[in-house]
Write a protein that holds these residues in place. Structure first.
Motif, PDB file in Angstrom:
ATOM      1  N   ARG A 111     -30.114 -61.495  92.614  1.00 23.45           N
ATOM      2  CA  ARG A 111     -29.405 -60.259  92.968  1.00 23.45           C
ATOM      3  C   ARG A 111     -30.399 -59.248  93.505  1.00 23.45           C
ATOM      4  O   ARG A 111     -31.438 -59.011  92.879  1.00 23.45           O
ATOM      5  CB  ARG A 111     -28.693 -59.674  91.745  1.00 23.45           C
ATOM      6  CG  ARG A 111     -27.958 -58.376  92.087  1.00 23.45           C
ATOM      7  CD  ARG A 111     -27.185 -57.751  90.958  1.00 23.45           C
ATOM      8  NE  ARG A 111     -26.666 -56.484  91.407  1.00 23.45           N
ATOM      9  CZ  ARG A 111     -25.473 -56.288  91.959  1.00 23.45           C
ATOM     10  NH1 ARG A 111     -24.629 -57.280  92.092  1.00 23.45           N
ATOM     11  NH2 ARG A 111     -25.100 -55.104  92.391  1.00 23.45           N
TER      12      ARG A 111
ATOM     13  N   GLN B 153     -15.267 -58.395  94.244  1.00 23.45           N
ATOM     14  CA  GLN B 153     -15.610 -59.801  94.017  1.00 23.45           C
ATOM     15  C   GLN B 153     -16.554 -59.884  92.817  1.00 23.45           C
ATOM     16  O   GLN B 153     -17.545 -59.172  92.757  1.00 23.45           O
ATOM     17  CB  GLN B 153     -16.198 -60.471  95.251  1.00 23.45           C
ATOM     18  CG  GLN B 153     -17.267 -59.717  96.012  1.00 23.45           C
ATOM     19  CD  GLN B 153     -17.636 -60.398  97.333  1.00 23.45           C
ATOM     20  OE1 GLN B 153     -17.375 -61.574  97.531  1.00 23.45           O
ATOM     21  NE2 GLN B 153     -18.244 -59.644  98.232  1.00 23.45           N
ATOM     22  N   VAL B 154     -16.193 -60.764  91.893  1.00 23.54           N
ATOM     23  CA  VAL B 154     -16.893 -60.830  90.607  1.00 23.54           C
ATOM     24  C   VAL B 154     -17.208 -62.288  90.308  1.00 23.54           C
ATOM     25  O   VAL B 154     -16.323 -63.132  90.331  1.00 23.54           O
ATOM     26  CB  VAL B 154     -16.006 -60.229  89.489  1.00 23.54           C
ATOM     27  CG1 VAL B 154     -16.705 -60.337  88.151  1.00 23.54           C
ATOM     28  CG2 VAL B 154     -15.656 -58.782  89.805  1.00 23.54           C
ATOM     29  N   SER B 155     -18.488 -62.561  90.026  1.00 23.12           N
ATOM     30  CA  SER B 155     -18.869 -63.947  89.746  1.00 23.12           C
ATOM     31  C   SER B 155     -18.786 -64.258  88.262  1.00 23.12           C
ATOM     32  O   SER B 155     -18.935 -63.360  87.431  1.00 23.12           O
ATOM     33  CB  SER B 155     -20.302 -64.194  90.239  1.00 23.12           C
ATOM     34  OG  SER B 155     -21.214 -63.453  89.481  1.00 23.12           O
TER      35      SER B 155
ATOM     36  N   MET C 241     -17.987 -54.890  92.408  1.00 25.70           N
ATOM     37  CA  MET C 241     -18.692 -56.150  92.191  1.00 25.70           C
ATOM     38  C   MET C 241     -18.996 -56.280  90.705  1.00 25.70           C
ATOM     39  O   MET C 241     -19.059 -55.279  89.993  1.00 25.70           O
ATOM     40  CB  MET C 241     -19.999 -56.176  92.996  1.00 25.70           C
ATOM     41  CG  MET C 241     -20.542 -57.567  93.247  1.00 25.70           C
ATOM     42  SD  MET C 241     -22.148 -57.561  94.112  1.00 25.70           S
ATOM     43  CE  MET C 241     -21.663 -57.922  95.785  1.00 25.70           C
ATOM     44  N   GLY C 242     -19.175 -57.496  90.246  1.00 29.13           N
ATOM     45  CA  GLY C 242     -19.486 -57.677  88.842  1.00 29.13           C
ATOM     46  C   GLY C 242     -19.890 -59.108  88.566  1.00 29.13           C
ATOM     47  O   GLY C 242     -19.969 -59.940  89.472  1.00 29.13           O
ATOM     48  N   ARG C 243     -20.170 -59.344  87.292  1.00 31.49           N
ATOM     49  CA  ARG C 243     -20.616 -60.668  86.892  1.00 31.49           C
ATOM     50  C   ARG C 243     -20.358 -60.864  85.400  1.00 31.49           C
ATOM     51  O   ARG C 243     -20.599 -59.943  84.610  1.00 31.49           O
ATOM     52  CB  ARG C 243     -22.129 -60.777  87.120  1.00 31.49           C
ATOM     53  CG  ARG C 243     -22.689 -62.143  86.747  1.00 31.49           C
ATOM     54  CD  ARG C 243     -24.027 -61.969  86.045  1.00 31.49           C
ATOM     55  NE  ARG C 243     -24.779 -63.196  86.037  1.00 31.49           N
ATOM     56  CZ  ARG C 243     -25.932 -63.354  85.412  1.00 31.49           C
ATOM     57  NH1 ARG C 243     -26.499 -62.331  84.813  1.00 31.49           N
ATOM     58  NH2 ARG C 243     -26.540 -64.508  85.393  1.00 31.49           N
TER      59      ARG C 243
ATOM     60  N   GLU D  35     -21.969 -57.615  83.720  1.00 31.35           N
ATOM     61  CA  GLU D  35     -22.516 -56.563  84.573  1.00 31.35           C
ATOM     62  C   GLU D  35     -21.399 -56.047  85.468  1.00 31.35           C
ATOM     63  O   GLU D  35     -20.687 -56.830  86.086  1.00 31.35           O
ATOM     64  CB  GLU D  35     -23.676 -57.086  85.434  1.00 31.35           C
ATOM     65  CG  GLU D  35     -24.835 -57.614  84.598  1.00 31.35           C
ATOM     66  CD  GLU D  35     -26.005 -58.126  85.428  1.00 31.35           C
ATOM     67  OE1 GLU D  35     -26.182 -57.691  86.572  1.00 31.35           O
ATOM     68  OE2 GLU D  35     -26.737 -59.003  84.908  1.00 31.35           O
TER      69      GLU D  35
ATOM     70  N   ASN E 134     -21.748 -55.784 101.240  1.00 26.93           N
ATOM     71  CA  ASN E 134     -21.776 -56.543  99.998  1.00 26.93           C
ATOM     72  C   ASN E 134     -21.500 -58.006 100.307  1.00 26.93           C
ATOM     73  O   ASN E 134     -20.665 -58.315 101.168  1.00 26.93           O
ATOM     74  CB  ASN E 134     -20.717 -56.040  99.010  1.00 26.93           C
ATOM     75  CG  ASN E 134     -21.156 -54.781  98.295  1.00 26.93           C
ATOM     76  OD1 ASN E 134     -21.849 -54.839  97.293  1.00 26.93           O
ATOM     77  ND2 ASN E 134     -20.810 -53.613  98.858  1.00 26.93           N
TER      78      ASN E 134
ATOM     79  N   MET F  66     -21.344 -62.016  98.232  1.00 22.44           N
ATOM     80  CA  MET F  66     -21.496 -62.830  97.024  1.00 22.44           C
ATOM     81  C   MET F  66     -21.277 -64.281  97.409  1.00 22.44           C
ATOM     82  O   MET F  66     -20.259 -64.610  98.016  1.00 22.44           O
ATOM     83  CB  MET F  66     -20.477 -62.405  95.976  1.00 22.44           C
ATOM     84  CG  MET F  66     -20.646 -63.133  94.672  1.00 22.44           C
ATOM     85  SD  MET F  66     -19.446 -62.573  93.449  1.00 22.44           S
ATOM     86  CE  MET F  66     -20.167 -61.049  92.915  1.00 22.44           C
TER      87      MET F  66
ATOM     88  N   TYR G  60     -20.596 -53.329  88.605  1.00 24.12           N
ATOM     89  CA  TYR G  60     -21.186 -52.467  89.630  1.00 24.12           C
ATOM     90  C   TYR G  60     -20.100 -51.617  90.265  1.00 24.12           C
ATOM     91  O   TYR G  60     -19.130 -52.148  90.805  1.00 24.12           O
ATOM     92  CB  TYR G  60     -21.908 -53.315  90.683  1.00 24.12           C
ATOM     93  CG  TYR G  60     -23.077 -54.042  90.072  1.00 24.12           C
ATOM     94  CD1 TYR G  60     -24.282 -53.382  89.866  1.00 24.12           C
ATOM     95  CD2 TYR G  60     -22.962 -55.356  89.629  1.00 24.12           C
ATOM     96  CE1 TYR G  60     -25.356 -54.029  89.261  1.00 24.12           C
ATOM     97  CE2 TYR G  60     -24.027 -56.001  89.011  1.00 24.12           C
ATOM     98  CZ  TYR G  60     -25.222 -55.328  88.830  1.00 24.12           C
ATOM     99  OH  TYR G  60     -26.269 -55.958  88.215  1.00 24.12           O
TER     100      TYR G  60
ATOM    101  N   SER H 238     -25.934 -68.650  92.146  1.00 23.99           N
ATOM    102  CA  SER H 238     -25.188 -67.570  92.794  1.00 23.99           C
ATOM    103  C   SER H 238     -26.128 -66.532  93.378  1.00 23.99           C
ATOM    104  O   SER H 238     -27.244 -66.342  92.886  1.00 23.99           O
ATOM    105  CB  SER H 238     -24.251 -66.896  91.785  1.00 23.99           C
ATOM    106  OG  SER H 238     -24.992 -66.246  90.790  1.00 23.99           O
TER     107      SER H 238
ATOM    108  N   ALA I  16     -25.120 -49.781  95.833  1.00 24.71           N
ATOM    109  CA  ALA I  16     -25.413 -49.552  94.421  1.00 24.71           C
ATOM    110  C   ALA I  16     -26.303 -48.325  94.256  1.00 24.71           C
ATOM    111  O   ALA I  16     -27.455 -48.332  94.705  1.00 24.71           O
ATOM    112  CB  ALA I  16     -26.103 -50.774  93.820  1.00 24.71           C
TER     113      ALA I  16
ATOM    114  N   GLU J 247     -25.937 -62.371  94.774  1.00 24.99           N
ATOM    115  CA  GLU J 247     -25.156 -61.137  94.906  1.00 24.99           C
ATOM    116  C   GLU J 247     -26.028 -60.125  95.637  1.00 24.99           C
ATOM    117  O   GLU J 247     -27.152 -59.882  95.216  1.00 24.99           O
ATOM    118  CB  GLU J 247     -24.832 -60.534  93.536  1.00 24.99           C
ATOM    119  CG  GLU J 247     -24.056 -61.405  92.609  1.00 24.99           C
ATOM    120  CD  GLU J 247     -24.038 -60.818  91.197  1.00 24.99           C
ATOM    121  OE1 GLU J 247     -24.214 -59.599  91.035  1.00 24.99           O
ATOM    122  OE2 GLU J 247     -23.887 -61.608  90.262  1.00 24.99           O
TER     123      GLU J 247
ATOM    124  N   ARG K  26     -29.398 -67.454  89.467  1.00 25.47           N
ATOM    125  CA  ARG K  26     -28.766 -66.286  90.062  1.00 25.47           C
ATOM    126  C   ARG K  26     -29.826 -65.398  90.686  1.00 25.47           C
ATOM    127  O   ARG K  26     -30.886 -65.190  90.102  1.00 25.47           O
ATOM    128  CB  ARG K  26     -28.083 -65.478  88.957  1.00 25.47           C
ATOM    129  CG  ARG K  26     -27.375 -64.237  89.476  1.00 25.47           C
ATOM    130  CD  ARG K  26     -27.595 -63.088  88.528  1.00 25.47           C
ATOM    131  NE  ARG K  26     -26.646 -62.015  88.752  1.00 25.47           N
ATOM    132  CZ  ARG K  26     -26.693 -60.839  88.153  1.00 25.47           C
ATOM    133  NH1 ARG K  26     -27.622 -60.613  87.244  1.00 25.47           N
ATOM    134  NH2 ARG K  26     -25.821 -59.907  88.428  1.00 25.47           N
TER     135      ARG K  26
END
Lengths: 351, 351, 351, 351
Positions: B151, A229-231, A147-149, A247, B217, B219, A249, B231, B238, B233, B149
Motif C-alpha cells: 500500500r 472498494q475494500v479488500s 477504501m478499506g481492508r 483499516e 485510487n 486496488m 480510509y 493485493s 489520503a 492498494e 499486500r
C-alpha cells in the motif's frame, strides 16, 4: 426476570457462550445437549450450570426456555434452527448463518413464521475497539470511506469439520471472511453491489484433521454502492497467533483497528508463560498478550445485548436478515472464484 | 575516476537526484537542462553544481558525459531516453519506465543497440528497511510467501501533469502501484502470471492542478506463478502524510515493513514544527517524523549503486528490463480495470 | 441480596462510582450527599438513582445502608471516614487514603474498632492490562524484578482543591504517584525499604484554579527490600492526554504496560471528533482513542470486586492497610524532598 | 586530500571504526596495533586495509599520520592518549574519555598543549533519530524541557575487562549511562548542577568473564540548572536485546526516541534468522530487526563528521571538553552512590 437458555453443542464456541452467559445476571442455562457427553459434562461443571445433559437435542428443545444457542458445525445450522424455531424458541446462531443462501433464507423465513428472533453472533461488532471505531466513523471523524481492508488470520481451526466442504460449506472465506465482511458493511453502512475473489489451498495436509478440502486462503474485494472498494484477506496458514485487522480510509482521515496485535501490553519472556492469545504458537520472546480476551473480542457484550433484546422485545443489531445479507456476499464471492471476474451480489427477497 | 552526469528536468525528483549525487564522491554534475530556468538555476546554486544551465536538452546531450538523469513527466521518457541513448549515454530514469509497454520496449531495445545501460530508479528496493526485509525473506525467516499486500498513499502529487492521462499514462496505479509491484516481485522472486484491478476517481477536482483525469485510487491483486496472491492498494486521496506499507505472509512467519509510520521517533507537539515527512498535513499533535528521510527511502543508496555499476561496468539490480517487466504488469492491470476480470500478463520478448 | 450504597460528593470521581455501581446488578444507590446540589441532582437523573439528595452528609449516614462512597477532597477523608465508620458503614475511599499517615492511621484504627472494611480505591490494580501483567509476573514470565519504572502524566487536575496544600496534602506525588507506587508494590510483592524524591513547580499559575501551591512534578526512586530500584515520574504539566506507563525489568524478561497510549486503535482525523481519552488536548491529527475507557482503567471491575467482598464477607485486595502502606511510602518521599537524601520508610504499627 | 588514521586495538569497537572509515572516501588506515595479532590481521583483511600490523603501539605512533583511533579498555585511555598527542596526532577516543576526571583532565590539557583535537566518540549524538529529535527540540516543538528519561540496557558487555573496576573505572553507569547523560545534556543544552544515583550488582557471576566487580545496574537523576529533573536507568542484566530509549517532556509536548525497538520492520519467524540487532537473545518469534544498524546508531556519520573537522580544521560537536564534562557528571553520580544523597557536580576548570 430470568431468561432461560439451552445450549446445543459443547465445543470451543459453546464454552464461549457458557462463559458469556455466566457473566450476565438474570440468565439461567437450562441444559446442554451434545453428542459428546464428556465435554458437555465438563462445561456443566466448569460453569456451575443448573440444567442437565441431554444426548438428543430434541429433548432439550422440549424443555421450557426462551432461547437456544446453536453451537454446532455449519452443516447442522439449518436443521437445528428450524427445529428450535418450530418449538417457539429464539435462536443464538454463530456465524455463518448457514452453509449457503438457500439454507439461510429458509431459517429466516422460519423465524418470521414462528415470530421468533434470530440472534446472529458476530462478536466483532460488539468488541470495544471496533465499537469505538464505529463511533468515530459515524461521527464524521474520517469523512466518507472510499477504501478499506479487512484481514483475519491464524494457523487453522481446531476441529476437523472446518476442513470439509460438506460440513462447513467453505473454508477461510466463510469462516474468517464472514467476520470482516460483516464489519465492513457495518462501518460503511452501505450495501455491497459487486465482489471479486480468488482462493487457494496452501497447506492441504492438516495432520489429525485430515485433508483440507476447502480454501485455506482467500483474497477478495468488495465494491460498495457508494463506489468504495475494500479488500479482504483471510488465511488459515499464518503462524504467530490469531490476528484481526481493519483499516478504513476516508476522505478526511483513516482508522486502524487491530486489537490482537496493537496491545496495551508488550512482554519479552525467556521463560514463556501460560497463555497469550488464541493460537499463539509461542509465549517466548516478544509477545502481545491480550488482557481480558473474551471481553476484548466482544463475546460477553454480544450476549448481554442479545439478552437485553429478549427482555425488552427488541431486534438485535445483528439479526437473521443481517446474517443472510453477509452470506449472500460470501456466496457471490465463491461464484467469482470460479468465474475469475467481478460478480454482482444477489440479495434474497424477504418481506 | 570521475563519473559525469547531466540532468534533464528541475522539479521534485531532479532535486532528489542532485542531492543524492552531491553525497557521492567521484560524481560531477556537468549541467542541468530544463524548460524552467529559474528552478534549474536554484538547483545549480543549492548543490553547488559546476556545470551550466541549458535550455534545450539536446545541447546538454552533446556534452561529454557518462550518464543522463531523466527527471521529466512520463510522456517525455520515450523521446528523451532514445535521444540520450543515441548519444551514447547511460540513462537514469525514474519509474515508470514509460507510459506503456510499447514505449518501454523501444527504450530497452535502443539501449541494447547503443550498448548502454538503463538505470531504472525504484528507490524502495534500496531503502534500508526494505533491504533488511529482503535479507530475511531470502534467508528463509518466513518460509514460502503465499500472500502479501502493498500500500502506498498520500494526498496527491505536486505537479499538474500527474493528473492528465496523456502526460502521465495513468494515475495512482502507474505512479504509486508501480513501486509496490516492483518490491513485491523482488521479494517473491517469482513472476506475476495474472492480475486483477479496479480503479476509481474519488477527488476529481484538484484545484490549481485542474481536473483529475486519471484514477486517484486503485486496488488490485497480483497472482504469482507459485500460486501466491498479493493485493495492492494505491491512493492519492489520503490525508495525514506519505505512507508506504508492505506485508508479507509466509508459511513460517510474516514481515511488516512500514518506514513512514513505524518510526523510531514519536512526537507530540502543541506548537508544531518545520517538517515531519513528505506531504504531512500537520505537525501538531502526534506525528512520526522520519529521520534522514532521503536515506530512509533509499535515494542516495540507489544512486551510489548506479554509480558503482558504471565504474565497475555492472548491470544494476534494477535495469531497463526490470522496469519493463513491472510496466507489463501495470498494463495488464489497466486492461483488467476495463474487463472486470483476471487478465494474463504478457511480457514482451527481448533477446 | 441487594447492597445499599450512599455516595458523598458529586464531582468527577463520584460520577465514576455512580457509573460503576449502575453496571453492577444487586447494588442500589440510596442517595447522594453534596454541597453542590446541582451536580448531585444531575447524577441522580443521569444514573436513574432511586435515593434522594442530601445537603448534609450526616443525614445520608443516618440512612440504612451497607457502605458509603467517599468522593471528596483529600482533606475531608479523615473526618467523613470516621463519621461513616462510627455509623457502622463500610467505606469506599478514593486514593489517597488521607493527607498523611497520621490521619490514615486513625481511619484504619476506626475501621478495626467498628469491625467494618475500608475499600481502598486503586483502580489500576483492577485494570485488565495491569491484571494480565500481574499474572505474567506471578507466573514467572520475566523472572525476578530488579528494576522498573512508573509514570503518570496529564496537564493537571480538574478541580481547584488539588492545587492547595491544605486541601490536598500534596501535589502530583500524592495524586498520581500514589497510583504508581501501589501498582509497583503489588507487582514486586515486596516492601519498599527506602525512598528518594525531589519535586518542582513548573507551572505555578493555573488560571481559574489559582496558584499551584503544591509540586506539579515529582521524580523519585523506590528501593525495595529485595534490592530492586524502581523510578517514578509524575507530572501535571504534560500536554497531549492522560498517560500511564509501567515498565518492569526482570532477570528473564521485561513487561511494558501502557493502556493509554498503546491502543488497539489508531486514528488520523482532519475533522476531529467527540472524545478520545481523558484530558486529550486535541482529537485532530493522529490520536489513540481508548475503547471503553472506564473498563480499560478498571473502575467497574474494582467496584464489582468490592461489592463481591461485601456479599461474601471477604477482605478486598486493596484494603485500608494497603492504602496506609502506600501513604507511608509517599510520606517518606516527601521527607526526602526536604532532606535531599534517601529516607527510610516508617510503616505504622497496626495489630 | 587524504586523511591518514592509525588504529590501536582490534576488538568490537575497532571493527566499528574500521567499518566507518571504509565508508568514507579520502581516509586511509595506515596500520593497526594490537596485542592480539589474530584479530588485528582479520580486520586488515576484512576491510582491505593498506597498512601493516604493529605489535607495539609506539611503532604505530611513530608513523606519519593525522589521527589515532584509540579502541582500548578504559584503563589505557590515559596513557595512550598522552602518547599519541605527544606525537602530534589527533585522537579519536571512545566514551568514556577516561576512568575518572583526573585522568580525563590530563588528556584534555595534553591536547591543548599539543594543539591537537580530541574527537570524543559519542555515536548517539550522530544517530539520525537522535538528530531529528534534536532539531525538533531546538525548533521549539515541545517548548521547554522540564523532565526526561534515558535508558540503555542489554545483557552485558562482550569483554572481560568491562566487569573489572580497575580496568573499566566503573560498570553500567560509566559504560551505558555516559551515553544517556551526553545526549540529555545535548538535548537540554543546559548544565547539570546536581545528581543522585544508586547502583547494584544483580548478576555477579559472569561465566567466562568472571566476577562482576562493578555495578551492573544503576538508576540516577540529573538536576539541570534550569530546574529540569531527568532520570537515567542503565542495566547490564536485561535479556531480549540492546535497547536505547530517550523520553523528553516539555511544556508544549513530548518526544520519545527509541531506534532499537520502535523499528520500521516487524517480523515473526518460526525459523529464526541470522541477525536482528546487537545482543538479541533470539530471532525466533516476534523481533524488530534494525535496518543498517551501524548507520542507525550513527557510527559512520560520527566518523564522517570527525574527518570533515580534520580537513576543515574545525572543532567537533563532541570534543574532549564535552567528554570531560560528561565524565564529571558520572563522577558525581558515583559519589552519590556512596553518600545516599544529592551531590553537586564539580566541573574541572580548563582555560
Amino acid at each position: 426476570m430470568v431468561i432461560k437458555v439451552g445450549i446445543i453443542g459443547s465445543g470451543f464456541i459453546a464454552e464461549h457462550h457458557c462463559f458469556a452467559f455466566s457473566q450476565i445476571p438474570g440468565v439461567k442455562i437450562i441444559g446442554i445437549s451434545s453428542l459428546d457427553q464428556d465435554s458437555a459434562l465438563k462445561l456443566i461443571e466448569k460453569f456451575n450450570i443448573a440444567g442437565p445433559y441431554f444426548k438428543d437435542y430434541h429433548d432439550l428443545l422440549s424443555q421450557v426456555c426462551d432461547a437456544i444457542s446453536i453451537c454446532l458445525p455449519n452443516s447442522l445450522h439449518h436443521e437445528v434452527s428450524l427445529a428450535a424455531l418450530s418449538q417457539g424458541k429464539h435462536i443464538f446462531i454463530e456465524k455463518p448463518l448457514a452453509r449457503n443462501v438457500a439454507e439461510g433464507l429458509e431459517i429466516v423465513k422460519a423465524a418470521q413464521k414462528a415470530k421468533k428472533t434470530i440472534f446472529y453472533c458476530e462478536n466483532n461488532i460488539y468488541a470495544p475497539s471496533f465499537v469505538k471505531a464505529k463511533e468515530l466513523v459515524d461521527g464524521g471523524a474520517i469523512g466518507k470511506i472510499y477504501m478499506g481492508r479487512g484481514r483475519e488470520h491464524h494457523s487453522g481451526p481446531h476441529s476437523a469439520w472446518f476442513y470439509k466442504q460438506k460440513l462447513a460449506g467453505g473454508g477461510a472465506l466463510i469462516d474468517l471472511g464472514i467476520h470482516d465482511i460483516a464489519c465492513l458493511v457495518w462501518y460503511l453502512n452501505e450495501d455491497v453491489e459487486k465482489v471479486f475473489c480468488q482462493t487457494s489451498i496452501v497447506s492441504p495436509d492438516r495432520g489429525e484433521f485430515g485433508q483440507c478440502e476447502v480454501e485455506d486462503n482467500a483474497m477478495g474485494i468488495l465494491y460498495f454502492e457508494n463506489g468504495a472498494q475494500v479488500s479482504i484477506e483471510e488465511s488459515w496458514t499464518a503462524p504467530s497467533s490469531f490476528d484481526v485487522k481493519i483499516e478504513l480510509y476516508g476522505t478526511k482521515g483513516q482508522i486502524i483497528v487491530n486489537p490482537s496485535h496493537m496491545a496495551p501490553l508488550e512482554v519479552f519472556s525467556e521463560n514463556g508463560f501460560g497463555y497469550a492469545v488464541e493460537k499463539a504458537s509461542t509465549t517466548k520472546g516478544w509477545t502481545f498478550p491480550i488482557p481480558a480476551e473474551s471481553w476484548t473480542f466482544g463475546y460477553p457484550q454480544e450476549m448481554q445485548h442479545f439478552i437485553n433484546c429478549i427482555v425488552e422485545e427488541r431486534i438485535p443489531y445483528t439479526d437473521g436478515k443481517f446474517g443472510l445479507k453477509i452470506l449472500a456476499i460470501v456466496e457471490a464471492m465463491y461464484k467469482s472464484t470460479q468465474s475469475g471476474k467481478i460478480e454482482v451480489v444477489f440479495y434474497p427477497k424477504i418481506e
